[in-house]
Design a protein around this motif. Structure first.
Motif, PDB file in Angstrom:
ATOM      1  N   ASP A 167       0.823  -1.200   0.000  1.00  0.00           N
ATOM      2  CA  ASP A 167       0.000   0.000   0.000  1.00  0.00           C
ATOM      3  C   ASP A 167       0.861   1.256   0.000  1.00  0.00           C
ATOM      4  OD1 ASP A 167      -2.838  -0.578  -0.097  1.00  0.00           O
ATOM      5  OD2 ASP A 167      -2.507  -1.723   1.745  1.00  0.00           O
ATOM      6  N   CYS A 168       0.350   2.293  -0.654  1.00  0.00           N
ATOM      7  CA  CYS A 168       1.118   3.516  -0.873  1.00  0.00           C
ATOM      8  C   CYS A 168       0.144   4.654  -1.154  1.00  0.00           C
ATOM      9  CB  CYS A 168       2.070   3.323  -2.046  1.00  0.00           C
ATOM     10  SG  CYS A 168       1.230   2.771  -3.562  1.00  0.00           S
ATOM     11  N   LEU A 169       0.661   5.789  -1.562  1.00  0.00           N
ATOM     12  CA  LEU A 169      -0.185   6.948  -1.844  1.00  0.00           C
ATOM     13  C   LEU A 169      -1.279   6.610  -2.849  1.00  0.00           C
ATOM     14  CD1 LEU A 169      -0.427  10.123  -1.412  1.00  0.00           C
ATOM     15  CD2 LEU A 169       0.744  10.289  -3.618  1.00  0.00           C
ATOM     16  N   GLU A 170      -0.916   5.887  -3.901  1.00  0.00           N
ATOM     17  CA  GLU A 170      -1.863   5.605  -4.977  1.00  0.00           C
ATOM     18  C   GLU A 170      -3.011   4.705  -4.531  1.00  0.00           C
ATOM     19  OE1 GLU A 170       1.762   7.143  -6.817  1.00  0.00           O
ATOM     20  OE2 GLU A 170       1.381   5.626  -5.274  1.00  0.00           O
ATOM     21  N   THR A 171      -2.792   3.873  -3.533  1.00  0.00           N
ATOM     22  CA  THR A 171      -3.866   3.002  -3.056  1.00  0.00           C
ATOM     23  C   THR A 171      -4.604   3.610  -1.865  1.00  0.00           C
ATOM     24  OG1 THR A 171      -2.434   1.734  -1.539  1.00  0.00           O
ATOM     25  CG2 THR A 171      -2.579   0.985  -3.820  1.00  0.00           C
ATOM     26  N   LEU A 172      -3.855   4.107  -0.882  1.00  0.00           N
ATOM     27  CA  LEU A 172      -4.455   4.585   0.360  1.00  0.00           C
ATOM     28  C   LEU A 172      -5.139   5.935   0.219  1.00  0.00           C
ATOM     29  CD1 LEU A 172      -1.579   3.563   2.800  1.00  0.00           C
ATOM     30  CD2 LEU A 172      -3.748   2.361   2.418  1.00  0.00           C
TER      31      LEU A 172
END
Length: 366
Positions: free
Chosen positions: A290-295
């Motif tokens: 998980d990262c900016l693009e998902t969270l």
């Protein structure tokens, strides 16, 4: 003329067993959720010709004159919304995956060093290759955490590795993992992650599989990314027993005015809500952690887009992160590509014994 003396970190030490390392690579992250840190990160990321395929003479004035003046503050606010006490989620998950991968391989008898690296930001690919070299590693498996191959991601990792190798006198033996989009254990891990969520929360009317977007022109130029995303989706849907009407594949993170791979994620969520779909579950199979693009982009912005357009319930299903099933998949990929290298402890011990015996014989002959 170049010096004939190699740096001490590169000198061959007779009698030292050749070791194997795994470089686990991810995209990268700012060091902090602040505008200056994001500016430094974006300057490196958006200067990569693999990422932005616009002639530098045209692109650099736009990048430095407009984008790096406006975007860092906005992006910093988004990073701040998902930042953890341990730091950037992407970095946290990548570090955990590297530590666990070494353990999982060790349980199978493989004595290997595993280090995390970031294509942009820290720790850099070059610095981590230096670290492996300092530990006596002479064989390196480069494993990008991109299940689907793209010239904008996987190939850029290769560029960084080869740039480092170009500055070395003694280049280690290198192997590069191209993709693992159809790895059976990867598909199974994704399915188990989704099934666990459904067991606890029930099933949705639609499962949305959102992949990171790339410009459409990359598809026409021969990049296999679009096809590999759809193959992952088909295999995952089949594993879950979904019909074509029960899931949809979309692409997110569009940037600029050019046409990117379609359908776009946010407009699709809004359209599903307008069509009367009450519940959507979203998953991002192209991200290992998980990262900016998902969270932020999916779990926050995607949810808002769906609910404000008439939807009633939106669930984001987390990435594989450090789950047991996810680590089994990464271990299978690494183990397959390590095949043929003497990575097992017994093999390393035997090699050391042979080297010592050769050194003894050479000493006696002298």
């Amino acid at each position: 003329m170049p010096s004939s003396a190699a740096p001490s970190a590169e000198r061959h030490v007779h009698g030292q067993p050749a070791r194997t390392g795994v470089l686990l690579c991810n995209l990268g992250t700012p060091e902090a959720p602040t505008a200056p840190a994001v500016r430094r990160y974006l300057a490196q990321f958006l200067s990569d010709p693999r990422v932005v395929e616009i002639p530098a003479a045209l692109w650099k004035p736009i990048l430095h004159g407009v984008i790096l003046r406006v975007r860092p503050a906005k992006s910093a606010a988004k990073y701040a919304s998902i930042w953890t006490p341990e730091g950037s989620p992407l970095k946290v998950w990548t570090e955990r995956q590297a530590k666990l991968l070494r353990g999982y391989l060790g349980e199978r008898g493989h004595a290997v060093e595993v280090v995390p690296a970031m294509r942009y930001g820290e720790p850099s690919i070059g610095a981590q290759l230096d670290a492996l070299r300092s530990r006596g590693v002479t064989r390196v498996l480069v494993l990008p955490l991109y299940p689907q191959y793209s010239g904008t991601t996987t190939a850029s990792v290769y560029d960084a590795v080869h740039a480092w190798a170009g500055a070395q006198r003694w280049v280690p033996e290198l192997r590069l993992v191209n993709h693992y989009h159809d790895e059976p254990l990867y598909i199974d891990a994704l399915a188990r992650r989704i099934e666990a969520h459904w067991s606890a929360h029930g099933r949705p009317e639609r499962l949305l599989m959102s992949f990171h977007g790339v410009p459409e022109r990359t598809l026409h130029l021969g990049d296999p990314y679009h096809c590999e995303c759809h193959k992952t989706a088909r295999l995952l849907a089949a594993r879950l027993g979904l019909s074509d009407a029960q899931y949809v594949v979309t692409f997110q993170s569009r940037f600029g005015k050019a046409k990117w791979l379609e359908p776009y994620t946010e407009p699709t969520l809004r359209e599903l809500a307008r069509q009367g779909v009450k519940r959507v579950d979203a998953v991002c199979p192209g991200f290992a952690g998980d990262c900016l693009e998902t969270l932020e982009e999916i779990a926050i912005e995607g949810k808002e887009a769906f609910l404000t357009s008439g939807g009633r319930e939106f669930h984001y299903i987390p990435c594989l992160n450090d789950t047991h099933e996810g680590m089994l998949a990464l271990t299978a990929v690494a183990e397959r590509h390590l095949a043929g290298w003497p990575t097992r402890e017994a093999a390393d011990a035997e090699e050391l014994s042979r080297q010592r015996e050769r050194a003894r014989r050479l000493g006696a002959a002298a």
